[in-house]
Design a protein around this motif. Structure first.
Motif, PDB file in Angstrom:
ATOM      1  N   LYS A  52     -21.701 -31.839 -16.046  1.00  0.00           N
ATOM      2  CA  LYS A  52     -21.590 -32.527 -14.825  1.00  0.00           C
ATOM      3  C   LYS A  52     -19.597 -32.180 -13.524  1.00  0.00           C
ATOM      4  CE  LYS A  52     -23.494 -36.593 -16.262  1.00  0.00           C
ATOM      5  NZ  LYS A  52     -22.993 -37.067 -17.161  1.00  0.00           N
ATOM      6  N   TYR A  53     -18.846 -31.439 -14.070  1.00  0.00           N
ATOM      7  CA  TYR A  53     -17.407 -31.241 -14.100  1.00  0.00           C
ATOM      8  C   TYR A  53     -17.631 -30.280 -12.702  1.00  0.00           C
ATOM      9  CZ  TYR A  53     -13.140 -29.635 -12.715  1.00  0.00           C
ATOM     10  OH  TYR A  53     -12.036 -29.180 -11.985  1.00  0.00           O
ATOM     11  N   GLU A  54     -18.578 -29.421 -13.284  1.00  0.00           N
ATOM     12  CA  GLU A  54     -19.206 -27.430 -12.389  1.00  0.00           C
ATOM     13  C   GLU A  54     -19.861 -28.631 -11.400  1.00  0.00           C
ATOM     14  OE1 GLU A  54     -18.237 -24.969 -12.479  1.00  0.00           O
ATOM     15  OE2 GLU A  54     -16.954 -25.048 -14.036  1.00  0.00           O
ATOM     16  N   LEU A  55     -21.113 -29.783 -12.019  1.00  0.00           N
ATOM     17  CA  LEU A  55     -21.993 -30.128 -10.687  1.00  0.00           C
ATOM     18  C   LEU A  55     -21.066 -31.087  -9.740  1.00  0.00           C
ATOM     19  CD1 LEU A  55     -24.777 -29.701 -10.529  1.00  0.00           C
ATOM     20  CD2 LEU A  55     -25.100 -31.956 -11.597  1.00  0.00           C
ATOM     21  N   LYS A  56     -19.815 -31.623  -9.686  1.00  0.00           N
ATOM     22  CA  LYS A  56     -19.191 -32.471  -8.945  1.00  0.00           C
ATOM     23  C   LYS A  56     -18.540 -31.400  -8.122  1.00  0.00           C
ATOM     24  CE  LYS A  56     -16.146 -36.021  -8.527  1.00  0.00           C
ATOM     25  NZ  LYS A  56     -16.321 -35.988  -7.813  1.00  0.00           N
ATOM     26  N   GLN A  57     -17.647 -29.915  -8.548  1.00  0.00           N
ATOM     27  CA  GLN A  57     -17.044 -29.405  -7.673  1.00  0.00           C
ATOM     28  C   GLN A  57     -18.393 -29.475  -6.453  1.00  0.00           C
ATOM     29  OE1 GLN A  57     -13.817 -27.503  -8.633  1.00  0.00           O
ATOM     30  NE2 GLN A  57     -13.257 -29.906  -9.352  1.00  0.00           N
ATOM     31  N   TYR A  58     -19.464 -28.943  -7.267  1.00  0.00           N
ATOM     32  CA  TYR A  58     -19.848 -27.653  -6.052  1.00  0.00           C
ATOM     33  C   TYR A  58     -20.448 -28.962  -5.207  1.00  0.00           C
ATOM     34  CZ  TYR A  58     -24.323 -25.051  -5.062  1.00  0.00           C
ATOM     35  OH  TYR A  58     -25.255 -24.645  -4.183  1.00  0.00           O
ATOM     36  N   ASP A  59     -21.372 -29.987  -5.963  1.00  0.00           N
ATOM     37  CA  ASP A  59     -21.314 -30.977  -4.675  1.00  0.00           C
ATOM     38  C   ASP A  59     -20.637 -31.526  -3.804  1.00  0.00           C
ATOM     39  OD1 ASP A  59     -23.999 -31.875  -4.750  1.00  0.00           O
ATOM     40  OD2 ASP A  59     -23.523 -33.967  -5.356  1.00  0.00           O
ATOM     41  N   ASP A  60     -19.481 -31.708  -4.213  1.00  0.00           N
ATOM     42  CA  ASP A  60     -18.274 -32.267  -2.883  1.00  0.00           C
ATOM     43  C   ASP A  60     -18.144 -30.848  -2.383  1.00  0.00           C
ATOM     44  OD1 ASP A  60     -18.001 -33.863  -4.266  1.00  0.00           O
ATOM     45  OD2 ASP A  60     -16.167 -33.386  -5.561  1.00  0.00           O
TER      46      ASP A  60
END
Ligand SMILES: Nc1ncnc2c1ncn2[C@@H]1O[C@H](COP(=O)(O)OP(=O)(O)O)[C@@H](O)[C@H]1O
Ligand SMILES: [Mg+2]
Length: 266
Positions: A52-60
């Protein structure tokens, strides 16, 4: 004055909106590096359930890219609108003047047609120039990173007259070497030792003591700050890097496999 206004407007607005393009490029490469990093290290990500954390970084990062892209598009529409408006108002005013001239009798209908045709002949290429100028600026902005990279000076360089390493007597000598990655913290301070031909030497020390750094220095990934490293009496900073690395075998700390056949990996 229409032409002058058109050119000034195009130059000013194009330059002003360039930073959106730079911003877009920066966010895009950031997003790419997040994606590649996350996928290369997918095991680590999963060990710590940080998907989730990685995904959020990417998404942001993608969100920021999107913001910059929208601003870039909006400002381009603004530019096109402005250019169109300048031309439309300019041509209209001139046509009104010309028509007034015909009404007053000091211009013929032919003159009116002349003014109209001349305007069209002038503004179509002008519009084209505006588009080319924009494309040029865009291309330069996109190449910006590459141009900066080309300007980067190599820290480890072969000497102009660097010879190939010629190993007859493989004695490895570290002679009073000092090294740091950045000025604020010394990693190696006056290290000397010799590995005679055919011998094994183990370097033991706590994590972060600089053991791997010794190997990196031997491979000349970095140059020592002082002292010297030699193999068979030849200072490794005098020989070519390719010949040096060709002569050393290494078993790396992490075994990396390329996503290819076993033959390719070997
Ligand atoms: N590329 C680098 N840039 C800055 N510092 C580094 C770099 N590589 C290693 N270091 C630092 O240098 C020290 C020695 O690292 P290293 O030689 O890898 O230690 P080790 O003895 O565990 O193999 C460590 O404190 C590490 O943080
Ligand atoms: Mg190490």
């Amino acid at each position: 004055s229409t032409v002058a206004l058109y050119i000034t407007f195009t130059l000013l607005v194009t330059n002003w909106r360039m930073h959106y393009r730079h911003e877009m490029n920066a966010q895009e490469s950031k997003a790419n590096s997040f994606a590649v990093d996350g996928m290369l290290n997918y095991e680590t990500v999963k060990y710590f359930t940080n998907e989730k954390y990685e995904l959020k970084q990417y998404d942001d990062t993608l969100d920021q890219w999107e913001g910059a892209a929208v601003k870039s598009q909006v400002s381009m529409s603004l530019l096109n609108f402005g250019q169109g408006a300048v031309i439309a108002v300019g041509v209209t005013l001139m046509m009104i003047y010309a028509a007034q001239g015909v009404v007053d009798g000091n211009m013929t209908l032919g003159d009116l047609v002349l003014v109209n045709t001349m305007m069209l002949q002038l503004f179509i290429p002008l519009n084209f120039l505006g588009i080319i100028y924009r494309a040029l600026k865009y291309a330069l902005a996109d190449m910006d990173m590459m141009l900066k990279l080309l300007d980067t000076k190599r820290t480890v360089k072969d000497k102009d007259d660097a010879k190939a390493l010629n190993v007859t007597d493989a004695v490895v000598r570290f002679d009073n070497i000092s090294f740091d990655y950045s000025n604020d913290r010394k990693i190696l301070n006056g290290v000397s030792f010799e590995i005679p031909h055919g011998n094994k030497v183990a370097v033991v020390g706590p994590s972060g003591a600089g053991k791997s750094t010794l190997a990196r220095l031997l491979f000349r990934f970095y140059d020592v700050d002082s002292g010297s490293i030699s193999i068979g009496q030849q200072n490794i900073s005098e020989v070519s890097q390719a010949s040096l690395r060709d002569n050393i075998g290494i078993v790396p700390q992490d075994t990396v496999l390329f996503n290819h056949s076993i033959e390719h990996n070997i």
